[in-house]
Design a protein around this motif. Sequence first.
Motif, PDB file in Angstrom:
ATOM      1  N   ASP B  24       0.820  -1.200   0.000  1.00 39.88           N
ATOM      2  CA  ASP B  24       0.000   0.000   0.000  1.00 39.88           C
ATOM      3  C   ASP B  24       0.863   1.263   0.000  1.00 39.88           C
ATOM      4  O   ASP B  24       0.518   2.268  -0.609  1.00 39.88           O
ATOM      5  N   ASP B  25       1.993   1.183   0.719  1.00 45.48           N
ATOM      6  CA  ASP B  25       2.810   2.386   0.819  1.00 45.48           C
ATOM      7  C   ASP B  25       4.264   1.993   1.099  1.00 45.48           C
ATOM      8  O   ASP B  25       4.538   0.852   1.499  1.00 45.48           O
ATOM      9  N   VAL B  26       5.159   2.916   0.869  1.00 46.98           N
ATOM     10  CA  VAL B  26       6.587   2.664   0.991  1.00 46.98           C
ATOM     11  C   VAL B  26       7.184   3.730   1.906  1.00 46.98           C
ATOM     12  O   VAL B  26       6.856   4.910   1.778  1.00 46.98           O
ATOM     13  N   VAL B  27       8.056   3.303   2.831  1.00 46.54           N
ATOM     14  CA  VAL B  27       8.723   4.247   3.726  1.00 46.54           C
ATOM     15  C   VAL B  27      10.225   4.226   3.433  1.00 46.54           C
ATOM     16  O   VAL B  27      10.849   3.158   3.427  1.00 46.54           O
ATOM     17  N   VAL B  28      10.774   5.404   3.150  1.00 47.02           N
ATOM     18  CA  VAL B  28      12.193   5.547   2.805  1.00 47.02           C
ATOM     19  C   VAL B  28      12.903   6.269   3.949  1.00 47.02           C
ATOM     20  O   VAL B  28      12.418   7.299   4.441  1.00 47.02           O
ATOM     21  N   ARG B  33      19.102   6.504   2.731  1.00 50.31           N
ATOM     22  CA  ARG B  33      18.657   6.445   1.328  1.00 50.31           C
ATOM     23  C   ARG B  33      18.279   5.032   0.938  1.00 50.31           C
ATOM     24  O   ARG B  33      18.746   4.502  -0.080  1.00 50.31           O
ATOM     25  N   THR B  34      17.477   4.442   1.770  1.00 52.57           N
ATOM     26  CA  THR B  34      17.080   3.067   1.511  1.00 52.57           C
ATOM     27  C   THR B  34      15.645   2.866   1.979  1.00 52.57           C
ATOM     28  O   THR B  34      15.138   3.608   2.829  1.00 52.57           O
ATOM     29  N   ILE B  35      14.976   1.859   1.396  1.00 52.17           N
ATOM     30  CA  ILE B  35      13.599   1.553   1.795  1.00 52.17           C
ATOM     31  C   ILE B  35      13.617   0.843   3.145  1.00 52.17           C
ATOM     32  O   ILE B  35      14.357  -0.131   3.337  1.00 52.17           O
ATOM     33  N   VAL B  36      12.848   1.340   4.086  1.00 54.91           N
ATOM     34  CA  VAL B  36      12.759   0.744   5.424  1.00 54.91           C
ATOM     35  C   VAL B  36      11.745  -0.390   5.422  1.00 54.91           C
ATOM     36  O   VAL B  36      11.950  -1.425   6.047  1.00 54.91           O
ATOM     37  N   GLY B  37      10.644  -0.189   4.740  1.00 54.48           N
ATOM     38  CA  GLY B  37       9.606  -1.217   4.710  1.00 54.48           C
ATOM     39  C   GLY B  37       8.366  -0.723   3.997  1.00 54.48           C
ATOM     40  O   GLY B  37       8.353   0.374   3.425  1.00 54.48           O
ATOM     41  N   PHE B  38       7.347  -1.597   4.052  1.00 55.96           N
ATOM     42  CA  PHE B  38       6.105  -1.326   3.333  1.00 55.96           C
ATOM     43  C   PHE B  38       4.929  -1.415   4.296  1.00 55.96           C
ATOM     44  O   PHE B  38       4.902  -2.295   5.166  1.00 55.96           O
ATOM     45  N   SER B  39       3.967  -0.537   4.123  1.00 48.70           N
ATOM     46  CA  SER B  39       2.699  -0.786   4.800  1.00 48.70           C
ATOM     47  C   SER B  39       1.791  -1.491   3.802  1.00 48.70           C
ATOM     48  O   SER B  39       1.866  -1.260   2.589  1.00 48.70           O
ATOM     49  N   LEU B  40       0.955  -2.392   4.345  1.00 49.70           N
ATOM     50  CA  LEU B  40       0.143  -3.261   3.503  1.00 49.70           C
ATOM     51  C   LEU B  40      -1.329  -2.950   3.688  1.00 49.70           C
ATOM     52  O   LEU B  40      -1.754  -2.466   4.740  1.00 49.70           O
ATOM     53  N   ARG B  41      -2.089  -3.231   2.660  1.00 45.92           N
ATOM     54  CA  ARG B  41      -3.551  -3.228   2.794  1.00 45.92           C
ATOM     55  C   ARG B  41      -4.030  -4.667   2.673  1.00 45.92           C
ATOM     56  O   ARG B  41      -3.304  -5.538   2.186  1.00 45.92           O
ATOM     57  N   LYS B  42      -5.225  -4.907   3.131  1.00 44.50           N
ATOM     58  CA  LYS B  42      -5.825  -6.251   3.108  1.00 44.50           C
ATOM     59  C   LYS B  42      -4.968  -7.259   3.862  1.00 44.50           C
ATOM     60  O   LYS B  42      -4.897  -8.443   3.498  1.00 44.50           O
ATOM     61  N   ALA B  43      -4.266  -6.779   4.900  1.00 41.26           N
ATOM     62  CA  ALA B  43      -3.419  -7.672   5.691  1.00 41.26           C
ATOM     63  C   ALA B  43      -4.229  -8.215   6.875  1.00 41.26           C
ATOM     64  O   ALA B  43      -5.198  -7.584   7.303  1.00 41.26           O
ATOM     65  N   ARG B  54      12.609  -8.315   6.318  1.00 41.37           N
ATOM     66  CA  ARG B  54      11.806  -9.519   6.528  1.00 41.37           C
ATOM     67  C   ARG B  54      11.219 -10.026   5.211  1.00 41.37           C
ATOM     68  O   ARG B  54      10.491 -11.007   5.189  1.00 41.37           O
ATOM     69  N   MET B  55      11.513  -9.343   4.138  1.00 40.91           N
ATOM     70  CA  MET B  55      10.973  -9.722   2.842  1.00 40.91           C
ATOM     71  C   MET B  55      11.893 -10.738   2.188  1.00 40.91           C
ATOM     72  O   MET B  55      13.105 -10.730   2.396  1.00 40.91           O
ATOM     73  N   ASP B 110      16.723  -0.026  -6.050  1.00 36.80           N
ATOM     74  CA  ASP B 110      17.320  -1.306  -6.421  1.00 36.80           C
ATOM     75  C   ASP B 110      16.519  -2.413  -5.715  1.00 36.80           C
ATOM     76  O   ASP B 110      16.532  -2.482  -4.481  1.00 36.80           O
ATOM     77  N   PRO B 111      15.821  -3.277  -6.460  1.00 27.42           N
ATOM     78  CA  PRO B 111      14.960  -4.277  -5.826  1.00 27.42           C
ATOM     79  C   PRO B 111      15.733  -5.341  -5.042  1.00 27.42           C
ATOM     80  O   PRO B 111      15.136  -6.066  -4.247  1.00 27.42           O
ATOM     81  N   ASP B 112      17.037  -5.427  -5.229  1.00 25.36           N
ATOM     82  CA  ASP B 112      17.827  -6.400  -4.458  1.00 25.36           C
ATOM     83  C   ASP B 112      18.218  -5.855  -3.085  1.00 25.36           C
ATOM     84  O   ASP B 112      18.149  -6.558  -2.090  1.00 25.36           O
ATOM     85  N   SER B 113      18.618  -4.588  -3.049  1.00 27.31           N
ATOM     86  CA  SER B 113      19.134  -4.035  -1.791  1.00 27.31           C
ATOM     87  C   SER B 113      18.153  -3.089  -1.091  1.00 27.31           C
ATOM     88  O   SER B 113      18.300  -2.817   0.087  1.00 27.31           O
ATOM     89  N   GLY B 114      17.200  -2.575  -1.842  1.00 31.81           N
ATOM     90  CA  GLY B 114      16.313  -1.562  -1.267  1.00 31.81           C
ATOM     91  C   GLY B 114      16.904  -0.167  -1.305  1.00 31.81           C
ATOM     92  O   GLY B 114      16.282   0.786  -0.836  1.00 31.81           O
ATOM     93  N   ALA B 115      18.101  -0.038  -1.855  1.00 31.41           N
ATOM     94  CA  ALA B 115      18.734   1.279  -1.930  1.00 31.41           C
ATOM     95  C   ALA B 115      17.995   2.164  -2.934  1.00 31.41           C
ATOM     96  O   ALA B 115      17.684   1.723  -4.044  1.00 31.41           O
ATOM     97  N   VAL B 116      17.713   3.390  -2.517  1.00 33.01           N
ATOM     98  CA  VAL B 116      17.126   4.361  -3.444  1.00 33.01           C
ATOM     99  C   VAL B 116      18.220   4.792  -4.404  1.00 33.01           C
ATOM    100  O   VAL B 116      19.348   5.090  -3.983  1.00 33.01           O
ATOM    101  N   THR B 117      17.927   4.785  -5.697  1.00 35.84           N
ATOM    102  CA  THR B 117      18.955   5.140  -6.677  1.00 35.84           C
ATOM    103  C   THR B 117      18.697   6.491  -7.335  1.00 35.84           C
ATOM    104  O   THR B 117      19.629   7.173  -7.751  1.00 35.84           O
ATOM    105  N   GLU B 118      17.415   6.876  -7.437  1.00 32.46           N
ATOM    106  CA  GLU B 118      17.118   8.106  -8.170  1.00 32.46           C
ATOM    107  C   GLU B 118      15.802   8.698  -7.687  1.00 32.46           C
ATOM    108  O   GLU B 118      14.869   7.976  -7.327  1.00 32.46           O
TER     109      GLU B 118
END
Lengths: 191, 150
Positions: B24-28, B33-43, B54-55, B110-118
């Motif tokens: 549902d949402d993304v927290v950076v 400069r990296t993705i911390v985690g995601f909030s989910l809907r329908k969880a 944990r992913m 980067d979908p492997d590391s979660g690092a924000v690139t741009e």
Amino acid sequence: MKILLRGSDLIGLPVVTMGGDDIAEVRDVVFDPNVGHVLGFTLNKRGRLAGRMKESLGRAQVAAVGPDAVMVQDQRAVGVDTIDAPSGGSGGNVLGDRVMTDGGVQVGTVTDVVIDTAGGAVVGYEVAPADEPSGRHGRRSYVPLPDAGAVSGEALMVPAAAIDYITSDFAGFAEAVDRFRTMMRSDHAGQ
Amino acid sequence: MRVSDIDRRSVLDVSTATSVGQIDDVVVDPARRTIVGFSLRKAPGNSSWLAWDRMKAIGTDAVTVDSAEALAAVPEAGLPPALKHDRVIGELVLSDQGYALGELLDVEFDPDSGAVTELVLGGGRALPADALRGIGHYAVVVGHPDSAPG
């Protein structure tokens, strides 16, 4: 490149932390004509009808002044310094003061100050020319100041040579200031 | 990969082969400069937080987790603003010199590391992630790009 803004351009700008939060907005620019640079800003709270903040923002706490925001490191920048209104002259408010040359010519009355955003120096005045009706929609001219600023007493004194560098083109004023100051320095060196 | 690409992507528990929610949402974290985690809907229940570490994987059709235990309650404090719900996407991008550079449209990572690139701005403009200084409620603050005036 020198970026110049008028004092009135800064009023209402948000004060934004490097973390991206807006913590205040500029209520007024505090300026001492005898020092030649901005001392800081008085502040309003953010939002409509929010009113004046008792804290102010000293120049030393300002990270940068741009056309879209005044940048500070963090929330603690506000209220560190107490800005004293400068004494003498017109108590820091130069709006409406006369600008005279040391040759005894009245250039006009001050309608705004022109600030170099890089260091907060006041590099010139916006004036309503003396030979024109100073109505609200009157023509405006820009008078450059020497490095040391203007002497402020009953009037703001500028060197007579400044008259040759007065322009009504704000976009070209940064260059006029540079040329005027270069000329003043070489003039002094030649004496 | 862009944040907008994984919006509403299904989160799949591989131990049971069942869906446990949707992104549902993304927290950076602006400092790392990296993705911390995601909030989910329908969880299920209030377990609507999936921390990045944990992913299991981000696939083209689903985000996978080893078990439903990878999910947790959304941390109550200490999270930076969420990109969508806190309106970071669409927010003003401001240089540390006080220049408005445009609107933040999307975030490349980067979908492997979660690092924000741009950071993707309006007008087809992009800024490298190392320009990022802060993500606040008013603006995304970046180091002043050379191409801007000043």
